[in-house]
Scaffold this active site. Structure first.
Site, PDB file in Angstrom:
ATOM      1  N   GLU A   1      36.585  27.114  47.703  1.00  0.00           N
ATOM      2  CA  GLU A   1      34.960  26.901  47.481  1.00  0.00           C
ATOM      3  C   GLU A   1      35.008  26.617  46.101  1.00  0.00           C
ATOM      4  O   GLU A   1      33.694  25.898  45.567  1.00  0.00           O
ATOM      5  CB  GLU A   1      34.463  28.328  47.918  1.00  0.00           C
TER       6      GLU A   1
ATOM      7  N   ARG B   1      45.481  37.762  47.670  1.00  0.00           N
ATOM      8  CA  ARG B   1      45.174  38.843  48.419  1.00  0.00           C
ATOM      9  C   ARG B   1      45.489  38.993  49.884  1.00  0.00           C
ATOM     10  O   ARG B   1      45.631  40.016  50.638  1.00  0.00           O
ATOM     11  CB  ARG B   1      43.462  38.853  48.412  1.00  0.00           C
TER      12      ARG B   1
HETATM   13  P1  AMP Z   1      38.275  28.736  51.490  1.00  0.00           P
HETATM   14  O1  AMP Z   1      39.278  28.012  51.208  1.00  0.00           O
HETATM   15  O2  AMP Z   1      37.044  28.512  50.830  1.00  0.00           O
HETATM   16  O3  AMP Z   1      38.175  29.259  52.727  1.00  0.00           O
HETATM   17  O4  AMP Z   1      38.671  30.148  50.513  1.00  0.00           O
HETATM   18  C1  AMP Z   1      39.435  30.862  50.668  1.00  0.00           C
HETATM   19  C2  AMP Z   1      40.243  31.683  49.580  1.00  0.00           C
HETATM   20  O5  AMP Z   1      39.614  31.709  48.467  1.00  0.00           O
HETATM   21  C3  AMP Z   1      40.592  33.011  50.136  1.00  0.00           C
HETATM   22  O6  AMP Z   1      42.046  33.264  49.830  1.00  0.00           O
HETATM   23  C4  AMP Z   1      39.724  34.208  49.300  1.00  0.00           C
HETATM   24  O7  AMP Z   1      40.574  34.916  48.493  1.00  0.00           O
HETATM   25  C5  AMP Z   1      39.182  33.181  48.274  1.00  0.00           C
HETATM   26  N1  AMP Z   1      37.716  33.183  47.993  1.00  0.00           N
HETATM   27  C6  AMP Z   1      36.871  32.114  48.326  1.00  0.00           C
HETATM   28  N2  AMP Z   1      35.653  32.282  48.183  1.00  0.00           N
HETATM   29  C7  AMP Z   1      35.649  33.310  47.967  1.00  0.00           C
HETATM   30  C8  AMP Z   1      34.427  34.484  47.888  1.00  0.00           C
HETATM   31  N3  AMP Z   1      33.158  34.096  47.876  1.00  0.00           N
HETATM   32  N4  AMP Z   1      34.695  35.881  47.601  1.00  0.00           N
HETATM   33  C9  AMP Z   1      35.964  36.456  47.433  1.00  0.00           C
HETATM   34  N5  AMP Z   1      36.941  35.141  47.723  1.00  0.00           N
HETATM   35  C10 AMP Z   1      36.781  34.009  47.892  1.00  0.00           C
END
Ligand code: AMP
Length: 173
Positions: free
Chosen positions: A96, A59
């Site tokens: 996450e 995305r």
């Molecule tokens: P993070 O590494 O935890 O900051 O996760 C970021 C990546 O995971 C991004 O590329 C988002 O597309 C996806 N992502 C993680 N958590 C979510 C969420 N709650 N909603 C949508 N996309 C998420």
């Protein structure tokens, strides 16, 4: 900004229980909202000497490519492992929900090159901090990490200390 926020659909318990998934497809498919979001994310980098936008699969490509086009600069792809055809350098990171590995072509950035990193959502910050480390190892200057949305309670910003971070829309969960 309220109108843009409303365009993002919350999906509880996706892809696993406890995650509030921010579905941006509902914003992307609305022409005025997508255009406004990209304009606001890109505009801050006009004539600041940024040479490329780095988009994070998948995305982040939708945000990053449109921003780069708007700015009249190139887009660099950070992709999931095994997708890029030339020699790559890699970063491991924790999501996450789970673990993953991202790659960039070893010759994608030059030392001293000024780049902006773009993704859709800043959650725990694991992904983007791995990408920033990777870019810095390659000698790039990361001017800013730029997101459509930030999940503030997950405190991703704290993983990006010393790094400029911008998010257009903020959500508490
Ligand atoms: P993070 O590494 O935890 O900051 O996760 C970021 C990546 O995971 C991004 O590329 C988002 O597309 C996806 N992502 C993680 N958590 C979510 C969420 N709650 N909603 C949508 N996309 C998420």
């Amino acid at each position: 900004m309220k109108a843009l926020k409303k365009r993002i659909r919350n999906i509880p318990d996706f892809p696993i229980k406890g995650i509030q998934f921010k579905d941006i497809t509902t914003l992307l498919s609305d022409p005025a909202s997508y255009q406004r979001a990209i304009d606001l994310m890109a505009h801050r980098h006009f004539q600041k000497g940024v040479e490329a936008v780095v988009g994070i699969e998948a995305r982040g490509f939708v945000m990053g490519a449109a921003m780069a086009y708007k700015l009249g600069i190139g887009v660099i792809l950070v992709r999931k492992a095994g997708k890029l055809p030339h020699k790559t350098v890699a970063a491991e990171y924790t999501l996450e929900y789970g673990k993953d590995r991202l790659e960039i072509h070893e010759d994608a950035v030059r030392p001293g090159m000024k780049v902006v990193v773009a993704d859709d959502v800043l959650a725990t910050g694991g992904t983007v901090s791995a990408v920033v480390d990777l870019l810095k190892r390659q000698g790039a200057v990361v001017v800013e990490c730029c997101f459509l949305a930030e999940l503030t309670d997950l405190r991703g910003r704290e993983k990006l200390k010393g790094q400029k971070v911008f998010s257009l829309l903020k959500f508490r969960d």
